[in-house]
Enzyme design. Sequence first.
Site, short mmCIF file in Angstrom:
data_model
loop_
_atom_site.label_atom_id
_atom_site.label_comp_id
_atom_site.label_asym_id
_atom_site.label_seq_id
_atom_site.Cartn_x
_atom_site.Cartn_y
_atom_site.Cartn_z
N ARG A 1 0.84 -1.22 0.00
CA ARG A 1 0.00 0.00 0.00
C ARG A 1 0.87 1.26 0.00
O ARG A 1 0.53 2.27 0.62
CB ARG A 1 -0.99 0.01 1.16
CG ARG A 1 -1.86 -1.24 1.29
CD ARG A 1 -2.48 -1.68 -0.04
NE ARG A 1 -3.41 -2.80 0.11
CZ ARG A 1 -3.24 -4.00 -0.46
NH1 ARG A 1 -2.17 -4.27 -1.21
NH2 ARG A 1 -4.14 -4.95 -0.31
N GLU B 1 1.17 13.11 5.65
CA GLU B 1 2.29 14.05 5.85
C GLU B 1 2.97 14.36 4.51
O GLU B 1 3.31 15.51 4.23
CB GLU B 1 3.29 13.46 6.85
CG GLU B 1 2.69 13.33 8.25
CD GLU B 1 3.70 12.83 9.27
OE1 GLU B 1 4.10 11.65 9.18
OE2 GLU B 1 4.08 13.61 10.15
N GLU C 1 -1.74 7.20 13.84
CA GLU C 1 -0.64 7.22 14.82
C GLU C 1 -1.17 7.10 16.24
O GLU C 1 -0.61 6.39 17.08
CB GLU C 1 0.17 8.52 14.68
CG GLU C 1 1.08 8.57 13.47
CD GLU C 1 0.41 9.11 12.22
OE1 GLU C 1 -0.84 9.10 12.15
OE2 GLU C 1 1.14 9.52 11.31
C1 1HE Z 1 1.80 -2.11 5.64
C2 1HE Z 1 1.33 -0.82 5.96
C3 1HE Z 1 2.18 0.01 6.73
C4 1HE Z 1 -0.20 -1.82 4.81
N1 1HE Z 1 3.38 -0.48 7.10
N2 1HE Z 1 3.00 -2.55 6.03
N3 1HE Z 1 -0.10 3.55 8.85
C5 1HE Z 1 -1.16 2.83 9.25
O1 1HE Z 1 -1.38 2.59 10.42
C6 1HE Z 1 -2.05 2.31 8.16
C7 1HE Z 1 -1.92 0.83 8.09
N4 1HE Z 1 -2.54 0.29 6.89
C8 1HE Z 1 -3.89 0.12 6.80
O2 1HE Z 1 -4.68 0.56 7.62
C9 1HE Z 1 -4.38 -0.62 5.57
O3 1HE Z 1 -3.29 -1.40 5.09
C10 1HE Z 1 -4.90 0.28 4.42
C11 1HE Z 1 -6.22 0.91 4.85
C12 1HE Z 1 -3.91 1.36 4.04
C13 1HE Z 1 -5.12 -0.59 3.17
O4 1HE Z 1 -5.95 -1.72 3.51
P1 1HE Z 1 -5.95 -3.00 2.55
O5 1HE Z 1 -7.01 -3.92 3.10
O6 1HE Z 1 -6.05 -2.56 1.13
O7 1HE Z 1 -4.49 -3.66 2.68
P2 1HE Z 1 -3.89 -4.58 3.84
O8 1HE Z 1 -4.34 -5.99 3.64
O9 1HE Z 1 -4.13 -3.99 5.19
O10 1HE Z 1 -2.32 -4.46 3.58
C14 1HE Z 1 -1.70 -5.08 2.47
C15 1HE Z 1 -0.25 -5.34 2.86
O11 1HE Z 1 0.39 -4.08 3.08
C16 1HE Z 1 -0.12 -6.11 4.16
O12 1HE Z 1 1.08 -6.85 4.09
P3 1HE Z 1 1.03 -8.45 3.73
O13 1HE Z 1 2.47 -8.84 3.72
O14 1HE Z 1 0.21 -9.08 4.80
O15 1HE Z 1 0.38 -8.55 2.37
C17 1HE Z 1 0.07 -5.01 5.19
O16 1HE Z 1 0.74 -5.45 6.33
C18 1HE Z 1 0.93 -4.04 4.40
N5 1HE Z 1 0.83 -2.70 4.93
N6 1HE Z 1 0.09 -0.68 5.43
C19 1HE Z 1 3.75 -1.73 6.75
N7 1HE Z 1 1.82 1.24 7.06
C20 1HE Z 1 6.97 9.73 9.96
S1 1HE Z 1 5.96 9.10 11.11
C21 1HE Z 1 4.53 8.57 10.30
C22 1HE Z 1 3.75 7.66 11.21
C23 1HE Z 1 2.73 6.86 10.46
O17 1HE Z 1 2.59 6.95 9.28
S2 1HE Z 1 1.79 5.85 11.44
C24 1HE Z 1 0.54 5.29 10.38
C25 1HE Z 1 0.94 4.00 9.70
#
Ligand code: 1HE
Length: 262
Positions: free
Chosen positions: A30, A116, A136
Site C-alpha cells: 500500500r 504528511e 498514529e
Molecule cells: C503495511 C502498511 C504500513 C499496509 N506499514 N506494512 N499507517 C497505518 O497505520 C495504516 C496501516 N494500513 C492500513 O490501515 C491498511 O493497510 C490500508 C487501509 C492502508 C489498506 O488496507 P488493505 O485492506 O487494502 O491492505 P492490507 O491488507 O491492510 O495491507 C496489504 C499489505 O500491506 C499487508 O502486508 P502483507 O504482507 O500481509 O500482504 C500489510 O501489512 C501491508 N501494509 N500498510 C507496513 N503502514 C513519519 S511518522 C509517520 C507515522 C505513520 O505513518 S503511522 C501510520 C501508519
Amino acid sequence: MTKKNSDLHLDIRGDDREVAVIRLTRPAKRNALNDALILAIRDTFDHLPASVRAAVIDGEGDHFCAGLDLSELSERDAGQGLMHSRMWHAALERVQYGPVPVIAALHGAVVGGGLELASACHIRVADDSTFYALPEGTRGIFVGGGGAVRIPRLIGAARMTDMMLTGRVYNAVDGERIGLAQYLVPAGTAFEKAFELARRIATNAPLTNYALMHALPRIAEQPADQGFFTEAMMAAIAQSAPEAKDRVRAFLDGRAAKVQKA
Ligand code: 1HE
C-alpha cells in the site's frame, strides 16, 4: 526519460519535458514508506532535470500511501527514532521547498505519513475514493514527518487533534470541505487532473512559482508588519524580471488570455 529507483518511479513528460511524474510503486504494501523510499523521494527532488517546471506525485494500486512502514518501527530506540523523524523532515522539506511546485494526486488511503507527504505538496487533488486518517494515535505513536507543523496549517490544530485522539477518518468530500485537498474529482481521474494542473503551472513565470513556494508560506508565518515588508520585496523582485514585463505587455496589447468567469 524514465527512471526506476527501488519503489519509486520517475517519468519526465510533456512537450518540453516540463512535468516530472513521481510515482510510489509499492502497491503490495500500500505504498508504505520505508527508509529507502523516503530517501528516494529526497534524492529525486534533489536531482530533477533542469527542464522540469512542475511535478505530480501519486501512488500505484488502490491507495496513495499507507504511511510509515510499520514493520521498520520496532527496530528503533529513542535516538534512532529522533534521527528517523529528522530524515523524513529533510526529505519532505525537499518536496515543499524544492525546485518546482508539486501536485499530489490522491486516491484511496492517504493516512499517517501518507498524509504528511501529501501535506508537503503545494496542491492536493483527491478523487472520490480518497480517505484521510492519522492512525498514529491508535498505534501509540505520534506523527514524525512534519505533520504536526503542516497539517494544522491546512485544517487547524483542533481537527488534527480529533483525528489523532479518536481515529476519525475523513472521506473525500469532507476532506475537501475542511481543506485537506483543493480539488475533488471523480474516482480514477486524480492523476489526469493533477497532470493538467502541472502543465498549466509549468507555463507560469518561474519566479512567480518560486515566490509562491518559497516566499508565501514564510510571509504567512510572519507578523503582519514583517509580512507586508517581505511581500513588497518579493513583489518588486518578481515584477522587475523581464518575463513579467513581457507578460504584462502581452495583456495590454491584447495578446494574452483574459480571466474567464468561473
Ligand atoms: C503495511 C502498511 C504500513 C499496509 N506499514 N506494512 N499507517 C497505518 O497505520 C495504516 C496501516 N494500513 C492500513 O490501515 C491498511 O493497510 C490500508 C487501509 C492502508 C489498506 O488496507 P488493505 O485492506 O487494502 O491492505 P492490507 O491488507 O491492510 O495491507 C496489504 C499489505 O500491506 C499487508 O502486508 P502483507 O504482507 O500481509 O500482504 C500489510 O501489512 C501491508 N501494509 N500498510 C507496513 N503502514 C513519519 S511518522 C509517520 C507515522 C505513520 O505513518 S503511522 C501510520 C501508519
